[in-house]
Design an enzyme around this catalytic site. Structure first.
Site, PDB file in Angstrom:
ATOM      1  CG  HIS A   1      38.583  -7.702  43.425  1.00  0.00           C
ATOM      2  ND1 HIS A   1      39.867  -7.698  42.937  1.00  0.00           N
ATOM      3  CD2 HIS A   1      37.830  -7.084  42.480  1.00  0.00           C
ATOM      4  CE1 HIS A   1      39.888  -7.110  41.744  1.00  0.00           C
ATOM      5  NE2 HIS A   1      38.641  -6.730  41.447  1.00  0.00           N
TER       6      HIS A   1
ATOM      7  CG  HIS B   1      35.638  -2.551  40.651  1.00  0.00           C
ATOM      8  ND1 HIS B   1      36.744  -1.916  40.118  1.00  0.00           N
ATOM      9  CD2 HIS B   1      35.930  -3.878  40.640  1.00  0.00           C
ATOM     10  CE1 HIS B   1      37.651  -2.820  39.777  1.00  0.00           C
ATOM     11  NE2 HIS B   1      37.185  -4.029  40.082  1.00  0.00           N
TER      12      HIS B   1
ATOM     13  CD  GLN C   1      38.851  -0.261  34.559  1.00  0.00           C
ATOM     14  OE1 GLN C   1      38.080  -0.498  35.474  1.00  0.00           O
ATOM     15  NE2 GLN C   1      39.394  -1.214  33.812  1.00  0.00           N
TER      16      GLN C   1
ATOM     17  CG  HIS D   1      41.924  -5.637  38.315  1.00  0.00           C
ATOM     18  ND1 HIS D   1      41.989  -4.834  39.415  1.00  0.00           N
ATOM     19  CD2 HIS D   1      40.604  -5.833  38.048  1.00  0.00           C
ATOM     20  CE1 HIS D   1      40.746  -4.560  39.806  1.00  0.00           C
ATOM     21  NE2 HIS D   1      39.892  -5.151  39.004  1.00  0.00           N
TER      22      HIS D   1
ATOM     23  CD  GLU E   1      38.985  -9.011  34.901  1.00  0.00           C
ATOM     24  OE1 GLU E   1      39.637  -7.989  35.194  1.00  0.00           O
ATOM     25  OE2 GLU E   1      37.753  -9.110  35.065  1.00  0.00           O
TER      26      GLU E   1
ATOM     27  CG  ASP F   1      35.199  -7.912  40.010  1.00  0.00           C
ATOM     28  OD1 ASP F   1      35.686  -6.789  40.261  1.00  0.00           O
ATOM     29  OD2 ASP F   1      35.421  -8.517  38.945  1.00  0.00           O
TER      30      ASP F   1
ATOM     31  CD1 TRP G   1      33.835  -4.765  33.238  1.00  0.00           C
ATOM     32  CD2 TRP G   1      33.271  -3.120  34.649  1.00  0.00           C
ATOM     33  NE1 TRP G   1      34.684  -3.708  33.029  1.00  0.00           N
ATOM     34  CE2 TRP G   1      34.377  -2.688  33.878  1.00  0.00           C
ATOM     35  CE3 TRP G   1      32.746  -2.246  35.610  1.00  0.00           C
ATOM     36  CZ2 TRP G   1      34.944  -1.422  34.027  1.00  0.00           C
ATOM     37  CZ3 TRP G   1      33.317  -0.993  35.757  1.00  0.00           C
ATOM     38  CH2 TRP G   1      34.405  -0.592  34.968  1.00  0.00           C
TER      39      TRP G   1
HETATM   40 FE   FE2 Z   1      37.918  -6.002  39.550  1.00  0.00          FE
END
Ligand code: FE2
Length: 431
Positions: A57, A59, A153, A211, A214, A310, A316
């Site tokens: 996982h 990005h 997203q 996802h 979350e 991630d 993030w």
């Molecule tokens: Fe993610």
């Protein structure tokens, strides 16, 4: 037989020691003791050899973009990260997507990380990030397996033709159907997005990785619907629930029932301990929740669980270094997996489990598996998690593609050794 390459005297994650691994034509030809000659020998006596680290996982479209538009996520919330990305993404060029992704893959390889599943934002109708990363996937395949997830997203319902975009992405090289039901405008829309996305995946014969939940809201229960649709569409063993942080806050009785249903549907789970703990609990006073899925209970129920990175240096998360041993070290603590079985499962969660989850059947410590191997400056998985040491040799298809010397400190102390080797000098007295 004469081998192209032989690793001499390695330890295996199973506990076997002093083993040779003979490689021929890019494949593992033989695993045994005192194997015959090879064109190239690597003396790895007493060191752990494993299949590569696998990040299930990530990005890649956002990585290494921290502060790129002059803004940073100051609140540490998922919401601010998404808002920041929403302002940044429209200005990103194909070349910028490519350059950051390629650079991250270089770093990953040096850490023995040879497979990554990356979610790619498909919010823009042109699908620029997805098209660019599909090219990157083809470019890096000699040294790294990249798997792409079409990730809406800003929500599946953020525009009317998202289903067409996802089908289009699957046609030009994206592998997996993504989603984020908890980010839809209402819970009902979240539920509807799960059905629509599972239908697309079933039609295309694709895997699903959403996802899901979350947040810290115990009533965020989209994983229940994803589990149900997994069975209804016959997608057992092909679906991943990523994050599932709301599980942390659920009522125990409900969670126990949910986990039974997840196991029945062969639901797979990816936990992102660093980013989950960083982003969750942000609306809490004390005590602050960790916001992690219930890993020991999921493992006990027979669900496949992987630990993943991630984010690295993006809107993030301001930290990270592509090291899956950092991730599993953190997870072992945060999930109370520090007993012997738990630590073994933690190592598995960044090697074997994510490889199986991604369908990477060519990885394995067995004859005829691809010779994709990592040698570490540690004796066994427990020591690897504890020390997070150098990956001294990273091997892809039988060729050494990265080398890092083991750490060694020079000491200048009276009547003490002149050098310190963490893999040796931490040994327990008498052991
Ligand atoms: Fe993610």
């Amino acid at each position: 037989m004469s081998f192209d390459l032989a690793l001499r005297g390695v330890n295996l994650p199973t506990g076997e020691t002093g083993v040779d691994i003979g490689v021929k034509d890019g494949l593992i030809a033989e695993i045994g003791h005192q194997l015959g000659p090879a064109a190239q020998d690597i003396d790895a006596a007493g060191r752990l050899a494993t299949t590569p680290f696998v990040d299930a996982h990530f990005h890649l479209d956002a990585t290494l973009s921290l502060g790129m538009n002059g803004e940073r996520n100051e609140s540490g919330t998922l919401a601010e990260g998404i808002a920041l990305w929403g302002r940044m993404a429209p200005g990103i060029t194909a070349e910028n997507y490519r350059e950051r992704a390629m650079r991250y893959c270089d770093i990953a390889v040096s850490q023995g990380l040879l497979a990554i599943r990356t979610h790619v934002d498909v919010t823009d109708r042109e699908l620029l990030a997805a098209r660019t990363l599909a090219e990157v996937k083809r470019e890096v395949v000699p040294y790294l397996d990249l798997q792409l997830v079409a990730f809406p997203q800003m929500g599946f319902f953020c525009r009317e033709d998202m289903a067409d975009s996802i089908r289009e992405a699957l046609a030009f090289g994206v592998d997996v159907v993504g989603g984020a039901p908890h980010l839809e405008r209402t819970a009902e829309l979240g539920r509807a997005s799960i059905t629509a996305l599972c239908e697309i995946a079933a039609e295309a014969g694709a895997m699903v990785d959403m996802h899901c939940d979350e947040n810290d809201d115990p009533q965020s229960r989209h994983i229940e619907a994803l589990t149900y649709e997994t069975q209804r569409f016959g997608l057992q063993g092909r679906v991943v629930g990523s994050h599932l942080t709301s599980m942390h806050s659920m009522d125990n009785a409900y969670a126990a029932r949910l986990i039974r249903l997840m196991a029945e549907a062969e639901m797979q789970v990816v936990v992102n301990p660093a980013v989950n703990m960083h982003l969750q609990g942000r609306y809490d006073d004390y005590p602050k929740r960790r916001g992690l899925a219930r890993v020991p209970e999921l493992l006990a129920a027979g669900c496949r669980v992987a630990f993943a990175q991630d984010c690295v240096l993006d809107p993030w998360y301001p930290l990270g270094r592509a090291d899956l041993l950092d991730i599993t070290w953190l997870a072992a603590h945060a999930c109370h997996l520090t007993d012997t079985t738990g630590l073994a499962a933690s190592f598995d969660a960044v090697t074997r489990a994510p490889a199986e989850l991604m369908g990477l059947d060519h990885f394995g410590l067995r004859p005829s598996a691809s010779a994709d191997l990592v040698v570490l400056a540690a004796a066994d998985p427990l020591e690897a998690i504890r020390l997070r040491p150098a990956r001294t040799h990273v091997i892809r298809r039988g060729v050494v593609i990265a080398e890092t010397p083991a750490a060694r400190s020079a000491l200048s102390l009276p009547n003490r050794p002149s050098a310190l080797n963490p893999a040796v000098d931490f040994k327990i007295s008498g052991a």
